[in-house]
Motif scaffolding. Structure first.
Motif, PDB file in Angstrom:
ATOM      1  N   SER A 213      61.644  34.110  27.645  1.00 12.08           N
ATOM      2  CA  SER A 213      60.325  33.644  27.157  1.00 12.08           C
ATOM      3  C   SER A 213      59.205  33.420  28.206  1.00 12.08           C
ATOM      4  N   ARG A 214      59.881  33.196  29.173  1.00 11.32           N
ATOM      5  CA  ARG A 214      58.802  32.989  30.531  1.00 11.32           C
ATOM      6  C   ARG A 214      58.200  34.188  31.210  1.00 11.32           C
ATOM      7  N   LEU A 215      58.623  35.445  30.566  1.00  8.20           N
ATOM      8  CA  LEU A 215      58.403  36.445  31.354  1.00  8.20           C
ATOM      9  C   LEU A 215      56.921  36.636  31.903  1.00  8.20           C
ATOM     10  N   HIS A 216      56.022  36.134  31.552  1.00  6.79           N
ATOM     11  CA  HIS A 216      54.643  35.932  31.853  1.00  6.79           C
ATOM     12  C   HIS A 216      54.722  35.228  33.033  1.00  6.79           C
ATOM     13  N   ALA A 217      55.053  34.179  33.059  1.00 12.46           N
ATOM     14  CA  ALA A 217      55.343  33.279  34.518  1.00 12.46           C
ATOM     15  C   ALA A 217      55.967  33.806  35.689  1.00 12.46           C
ATOM     16  N   TRP A 218      56.516  34.933  35.245  1.00 17.49           N
ATOM     17  CA  TRP A 218      57.200  35.584  36.498  1.00 17.49           C
ATOM     18  C   TRP A 218      56.067  36.336  37.360  1.00 17.49           C
ATOM     19  N   ASN A 219      54.988  36.355  37.017  1.00 18.15           N
ATOM     20  CA  ASN A 219      54.075  37.286  37.484  1.00 18.15           C
ATOM     21  C   ASN A 219      53.841  36.934  38.754  1.00 18.15           C
ATOM     22  N   LEU A 220      53.712  38.032  39.728  1.00 22.63           N
ATOM     23  CA  LEU A 220      53.345  37.797  41.066  1.00 22.63           C
ATOM     24  C   LEU A 220      51.776  38.108  41.111  1.00 22.63           C
ATOM     25  N   ASP A 221      51.037  37.503  42.208  1.00 19.92           N
ATOM     26  CA  ASP A 221      49.623  37.786  42.137  1.00 19.92           C
ATOM     27  C   ASP A 221      49.207  39.245  41.673  1.00 19.92           C
ATOM     28  N   PHE A 222      50.023  40.113  42.255  1.00 17.51           N
ATOM     29  CA  PHE A 222      49.586  41.510  42.043  1.00 17.51           C
ATOM     30  C   PHE A 222      49.722  42.053  40.412  1.00 17.51           C
ATOM     31  N   VAL A 223      50.460  41.177  39.582  1.00 22.40           N
ATOM     32  CA  VAL A 223      50.624  41.564  38.406  1.00 22.40           C
ATOM     33  C   VAL A 223      49.355  40.865  37.572  1.00 22.40           C
ATOM     34  N   GLU A 224      48.985  39.891  38.124  1.00 26.66           N
ATOM     35  CA  GLU A 224      47.562  39.290  37.645  1.00 26.66           C
ATOM     36  C   GLU A 224      46.203  39.818  37.974  1.00 26.66           C
ATOM     37  N   GLN A 225      46.384  40.436  39.139  1.00 24.73           N
ATOM     38  CA  GLN A 225      45.090  40.986  39.817  1.00 24.73           C
ATOM     39  C   GLN A 225      44.896  42.616  39.866  1.00 24.73           C
ATOM     40  N   THR A 226      45.951  43.088  39.470  1.00 19.16           N
ATOM     41  CA  THR A 226      45.823  44.827  39.863  1.00 19.16           C
ATOM     42  C   THR A 226      45.860  45.429  38.681  1.00 19.16           C
ATOM     43  N   ASP A 227      45.594  46.570  38.484  1.00 19.99           N
ATOM     44  CA  ASP A 227      45.484  47.478  37.324  1.00 19.99           C
ATOM     45  C   ASP A 227      46.910  47.722  37.201  1.00 19.99           C
ATOM     46  N   GLU A 228      47.762  48.089  37.871  1.00 15.26           N
ATOM     47  CA  GLU A 228      49.097  48.579  37.510  1.00 15.26           C
ATOM     48  C   GLU A 228      49.881  47.356  36.886  1.00 15.26           C
ATOM     49  N   GLY A 229      49.240  46.029  37.333  1.00 11.31           N
ATOM     50  CA  GLY A 229      49.946  44.898  36.858  1.00 11.31           C
ATOM     51  C   GLY A 229      49.717  44.784  35.575  1.00 11.31           C
ATOM     52  N   SER A 230      48.426  45.368  35.324  1.00 15.90           N
ATOM     53  CA  SER A 230      47.781  45.086  33.681  1.00 15.90           C
ATOM     54  C   SER A 230      49.190  45.786  32.739  1.00 15.90           C
ATOM     55  N   ARG A 231      49.510  46.916  33.315  1.00 12.36           N
ATOM     56  CA  ARG A 231      50.535  47.664  32.365  1.00 12.36           C
ATOM     57  C   ARG A 231      51.646  46.298  32.162  1.00 12.36           C
TER      58      ARG A 231
END
Ligand SMILES: O=C[C@H](O)[C@H](O)COP(=O)(O)O
Ligand SMILES: C=C(OP(=O)(O)O)C(=O)O
Ligand SMILES: [Mn+2]
Length: 487
Positions: A213-231
């Motif tokens: 349930s914390r899978l969003h919390a695992w996000n590294l910066d690149f997930v927050e800030q980049t296009d492929e992170g948006s996938r």
């Protein structure tokens, strides 16, 4: 270079108190294809490729016996759990994800470095689970991946020649006589760092951090800030919705199946005095385990049939891997399999293919055919990086994302043709935002390599590149099972 007079008992001290370990011929994997009975020290009678050169035997003996008194880093029960999961993967019911540094380093070690690699592997595993619709076995190239085989024994700079850097467990990267000396006490420091890494991994995998349930919390910066992170963000939102749905229909999403995860470690079985000192007898089964990590593999440069590394590995009961390039013939592969897994036990042996896309398309079919013809039980996985290393004009060792993707594509194509199971992937990667491999959506170029080129040996995929590969693999596995792509 293993001290004189070391007895089996010293080198293979027991997990629990046992008066006398059973004779080593009782080790499950002593095979008749090797005339001598196996023991934790029988490798000493073989030729040791990539051997370290310890000049002071007393110093070596002191360091090795210190290690022999240290506690096991992993326990037999955990090793058997991994083995069971690999056995299911052997029969097509599982996918092995191996990833981590090319070479762990003393100077780079900190909790965030471990955490960032761990969470990229968590994210990749989630994507792969979604894509493959099968269990994903997570194995970190961590907590022991220090020793490095080298193409050249020495390195020359400005007319000065010194021994090559072989990983912090053997010597240091600095280009000085003292730093490059092979120092046995580095093994003790590597052991203690591995213990810390394992402690961090155990805390993250069982202490709530890995709660799905914390899978969003695992996000590294690149997930927050980049296009492929948006996938990933879009994908994670879909998983979130599925979790909410399961909860609504009464599934207990707070149970350990959702809040904890298995996470195992593996490294190259290269530095045999270290591995021997951590090899212990499991008194509940009478079997020997190398307690330096759950799984070990033999590298491309040390898999000689008459060599010390296959000799050592054939007697330990850990799941094993072996790297093979295009230089491995089908006959040689069958002999390697018979040496490492004479009883053909499923889950015991993983073949790690690394040869570049073109050579893979040419060679892998014959290797698979031989294994099928001989009825061998192996898990095939792809290491799409080691066959794709090149040097740039400005002197950097790098890998092109396009070539890595091409080798993975070839690996899946060949298994489709042969009707065999593409059982996993083995990557040199890091959660850090490094610039070591060229290409991918993170758009690293030859010119930008110098920005954050931190590896101690081979170039690693950064988190964005590793996650992008996970999506590519997941899509390939979904299309294999006729499912629509992950949008
Ligand atoms: O990780 C694999 C090897 O240790 C590495 O590729 C060797 O690098 P070298 O060819 O620079 O010695
Ligand atoms: C040395 C390695 O690979 P290979 O043996 O395939 O060259 C490695 O994976 O670190
Ligand atoms: Mn490497």
């Amino acid at each position: 270079f293993v001290p004189k007079g070391m007895t089996n008992r010293q080198s293979g001290s027991t997990l629990n108190v046992v008066t006398e370990p059973p004779s080593t011929s009782s080790s499950t994997f002593s095979s008749d294809s090797n005339s001598e009975p196996w023991s934790p020290t029988s490798w000493r009678n073989k030729n040791v490729a990539q051997a370290p050169n310890y000049l002071d035997e007393d110093e070596l003996e002191a360091a090795v016996s210190k290690l022999g008194r240290c506690s096991p880093l992993v326990f037999a029960g955990e090793v058997r759990t991994l083995h069971e999961q690999l056995a299911r993967a052997c029969s097509g019911q599982g996918f092995l994800l191996m990833g981590g540094d090319c070479a762990e380093a003393f100077g780079e070690f900190n909790v965030d470095h471990v955490r960032d690699s761990f969470r990229v592997l968590l994210q990749m595993a989630l994507v792969l689970t979604f894509g493959s619709a099968m269990p994903v076995i997570k194995v970190g190239r961590m907590a022991g991946q220090f020793a490095k085989p080298r193409s050249e024994p020495d390195e020359e700079r400005d007319g000065v020649t010194l021994p090559s850097y072989r990983g912090d467990i053997i010597n240091s990267e600095d280009f000085t006589e003292e730093a490059r000396r092979h120092n046995p006490w580095n093994m003790v420091e590597a052991y203690h760092q591995s213990a810390q890494t394992l402690n961090i991994l155990r805390a993250f995998s069982t202490g709530g951090y890995a709660d799905i349930s914390r899978l969003h919390a695992w996000n590294l910066d690149f997930v927050e800030q980049t296009d492929e992170g948006s996938r990933y963000r879009t994908f994670a939102t879909k998983v979130d919705e599925s979790l909410r749905f399961m909860k609504a229909i009464g599934v207990d999403t707070s149970s350990p199946a959702f809040t904890k995860t298995d996470f195992f470690t593996a490294h190259e079985c290269l530095l045999l005095p270290y591995e021997q000192a951590l090899t212990r007898l499991d008194s509940t089964t009478g079997k020997w385990y190398d307690c330096s990590s759950h799984m070990l593999w033999v590298g491309e440069r040390t898999r000689q049939l008459d060599g010390a590394h296959l000799e050592f590995c054939r007697g330990i009961n850990n799941p094993l891997g072996v790297k093979i390039s295009d230089k491995c013939t089908p006959e040689e592969l069958i002999q390697i399999i018979d040496t490492m897994n004479p009883q053909n036990i499923p889950g015991r042996l993983t073949i790690i293919v690394r040869m570049g896309a073109e050579k893979l398309r040419k060679n892998l079919p014959g290797l698979i055919r031989a294994v099928q013809r001989e009825g061998k039980s192996v898990l095939w996985i792809s290491d799409p990086v080691h066959g794709n290393t090149r040097k740039t004009k400005n002197g950097y060792k790098t890998r092109d994302f396009d070539n890595i993707r091409a080798e993975l594509r070839a690996f899946f194509d060949v298994h489709d043709e042969m009707g065999s199971h593409p059982g996993g992937v083995h990557l040199e990667m890091t959660g850090e935002d490094v610039t070591e491999c060229i290409g991918g959506l993170s758009d690293v170029t030859e010119e930008s390599l110098a920005k954050r080129y931190n590896t101690y040996c081979d170039p690693r995929l950064n988190g964005a590149q590793a996650l992008e590969l996970a999506f590519l693999i997941a899509e390939r596995m979904r299309s294999r099972s006729g499912l629509p792509p992950i949008e």
